[in-house]
Design a protein around this motif. Structure first.
Motif, PDB file in Angstrom:
ATOM      1  N   ASP A 198       1.330 -10.142   3.990  1.00  0.00           N
ATOM      2  CA  ASP A 198      -0.106 -10.339   3.798  1.00  0.00           C
ATOM      3  C   ASP A 198      -0.483  -9.555   2.549  1.00  0.00           C
ATOM      4  OD1 ASP A 198      -2.769 -10.882   4.039  1.00  0.00           O
ATOM      5  OD2 ASP A 198      -3.134  -9.529   5.732  1.00  0.00           O
ATOM      6  N   TYR A 199      -0.606 -10.252   1.424  1.00  0.00           N
ATOM      7  CA  TYR A 199      -0.762  -9.569   0.152  1.00  0.00           C
ATOM      8  C   TYR A 199      -2.013 -10.022  -0.583  1.00  0.00           C
ATOM      9  CZ  TYR A 199       0.826 -13.925  -2.010  1.00  0.00           C
ATOM     10  OH  TYR A 199       0.924 -15.235  -2.419  1.00  0.00           O
ATOM     11  N   GLU A 200      -2.371  -9.252  -1.590  1.00  0.00           N
ATOM     12  CA  GLU A 200      -3.445  -9.618  -2.510  1.00  0.00           C
ATOM     13  C   GLU A 200      -2.947  -9.369  -3.921  1.00  0.00           C
ATOM     14  OE1 GLU A 200      -8.098  -8.444  -3.600  1.00  0.00           O
ATOM     15  OE2 GLU A 200      -7.162  -7.671  -1.775  1.00  0.00           O
ATOM     16  N   VAL A 201      -3.224 -10.309  -4.820  1.00  0.00           N
ATOM     17  CA  VAL A 201      -2.729 -10.182  -6.188  1.00  0.00           C
ATOM     18  C   VAL A 201      -3.849 -10.489  -7.167  1.00  0.00           C
ATOM     19  CG1 VAL A 201      -1.889 -12.563  -6.241  1.00  0.00           C
ATOM     20  CG2 VAL A 201      -0.900 -10.874  -7.805  1.00  0.00           C
ATOM     21  N   ILE A 202      -3.872  -9.755  -8.285  1.00  0.00           N
ATOM     22  CA  ILE A 202      -4.844 -10.037  -9.328  1.00  0.00           C
ATOM     23  C   ILE A 202      -4.126 -10.070 -10.675  1.00  0.00           C
ATOM     24  CG2 ILE A 202      -6.840  -9.075  -8.143  1.00  0.00           C
ATOM     25  CD1 ILE A 202      -6.489  -6.564  -9.936  1.00  0.00           C
TER      26      ILE A 202
END
Length: 443
Positions: A353-357
């Motif tokens: 469960d990741y978030e990337v920018i």
């Protein structure tokens, strides 16, 4: 104590020197298939391009050093073809004489590295088709370039393929890259590899993507065309750089456990499942600290570390290999490209469960001469806020940011931890908020 080491490059000789220093009672025999010890494989593309004048400059220590200064029985052109784990004996062929040999061991280190992948393409034996893994490989390419070679096709758009292509362009050649993937540099996330592709095209490299090489055609015994499943392309010379595989086939029947990649599975002390047999370097696995499992990431930095640790443990002391974070950096024309941790594709494969920018930043203060933009992709684990991956591309400042992120990932830092880092700042070197911290604030 009879110590036998198979392989005389980074991992093997790092281990050999540790044993030589720590165990004066040890008899150390190194069996190397080639004729050169301890050389810089990563420097080979730069020798081809002429940035490194002589191939000898890539040799860290000659064979004579190990024989005369360290008392090691350093043999050359000795190819090991079998290991008898039950009777603790290795055997093979002396390539100079053609005679068989065998050596008994108490402790064995497998440090055979990895070899270039070369599929059985029709016409692969034509002159002008090269692999690049050793100094003789590079010398053969340099010699062949003298034969009125203008158009070179590089098969493979990974690290080695890109570095070879760059150096050949700088040397005045017309270069084409053919890759089965739909983008070059596909170990990076798409936004990064798109910028690599733009740089390749800006420098005149012809990119043929999404095509599979099927064969080579030649004239008078020399390659003249590369044939794919969609067309054919003229070539005066070909360099095949589609990856490597561990040199572990000779271990068949030993009971040594292998990773799906073919690399030898090792524990943190570089021990295999067979007592008395160790492995290190490009033929062994590396524990990935983000993935939390064994991986196969063949790089010279890992080989040197693992070899040193293997030698310490083979000498009777105890030291563990703490694992990798997947860091790398490369030059591609005017750009530097780097990564650490895992890519977005890897995060998906792991079910994280990741978030990337992705964001634009500046390498130094915007008002300073020489300022240039950076593009960064940063990724965190949403369950614990820990940084798990970062990639960057730009003309300057990439290596610094990748190393900061690699340190953060190694120590399991959160993005909040990274905001609080005391990173050095002066206008010629940085911005008041370091680009890494800018991303940490946004995640």
């Amino acid at each position: 104590m009879n110590v036998v080491i198979i392989g005389g490059d980074a991992a093997g000789m790092s281990a050999a020197m540790q044993v030589s220093r720590k165990r004066k009672d040890a008899s150390i025999t190194v069996l190397e298939k080639g004729g050169i010890y301890s050389y810089a494989q990563c420097g080979l593309p730069y020798f081809i391009g002429g940035e490194v004048d002589k191939s000898e400059e890539l040799i860290a220590r000659p064979v004579s050093f190990f024989r005369e200064k360290a008392g090691i029985d350093a043999r050359v052109f000795h190819e090991v073809t079998a290991v008898d784990a039950e009777n603790k004996q290795v055997s093979g062929t002396d390539l100079n004489s053609g005679e068989p040999f065998s050596v008994d061991y108490d402790i064995l280190l497998v440090a055979t590295g990895a070899g270039s992948i070369f599929p059985p393409f029709e016409g692969r034996d034509l002159e002008g088709i090269h692999l690049l893994k050793t100094i003789p490989d590079a010398e053969a390419i340099v010699e062949d370039l003298k034969e009125n070679v203008l158009n070179v096709t590089v098969i493979g758009g990974g690290y080695i393929g890109l570095e070879v292509a760059e150096n050949l362009v700088k040397d005045g050649r017309k270069v084409r890259i053919i890759d089965l993937a739909d983008r070059i540099g596909n170990v990076y996330d798409k936004e990064i590899s798109e910028k690599i592709q733009e740089e390749a095209e800006r420098n005149g490299i012809d990119l043929v993507l999404g095509e599979s090489v099927t064969s080579f055609e030649g004239e008078n015994g020399r390659v003249s065309k590369v044939v794919t499943d969609q067309g054919s392309y003229n070539a005066d010379m070909v360099v095949v750089a589609i990856g490597v595989k561990p040199n572990t086939g000779f271990l068949e029947g030993t009971g040594v456990h292998l990773h799906p990649s073919g690399a030898v599975l090792v524990n943190p002390y570089m021990e295999t499942n067979i007592p008395g047999i160790y492995a290190a370097g490009d033929c062994a696995t590396q524990f990935h600290r983000v993935k939390q499992k064994d991986d196969f990431v063949p790089l010279g930095t890992h080989a040197n570390k693992q070899g040193r640790i293997a030698g310490i443990n083979m000498s009777g002391e105890t030291k563990a290999f703490k694992g990798i974070t997947g860091s790398s950096v490369m030059q591609f024309f005017d750009l530097t490209v780097g990564k650490t941790g895992i890519s977005e594709n890897e995060a998906k494969e792991l079910g994280m469960d990741y978030e990337v920018i992705g964001y634009d930043a500046a390498a130094i203060a915007h008002y300073m001469p020489g300022n240039s933009p950076l593009f960064i992709r940063m990724m965190k684990d949403k369950t614990n806020d820990k940084l798990i991956g970062m990639q960057a591309i730009g003309k300057k400042g990439v290596d610094k940011r990748i190393d900061v992120a690699a340190t953060a990932i190694y120590h399991g830092m959160t993005t909040e931890d990274m905001e609080n880092l005391d990173i050095s700042y002066a206008p010629p070197f940085n911005t008041a908020w370091d680009p890494v911290q800018q991303g940490a604030r946004r995640l």
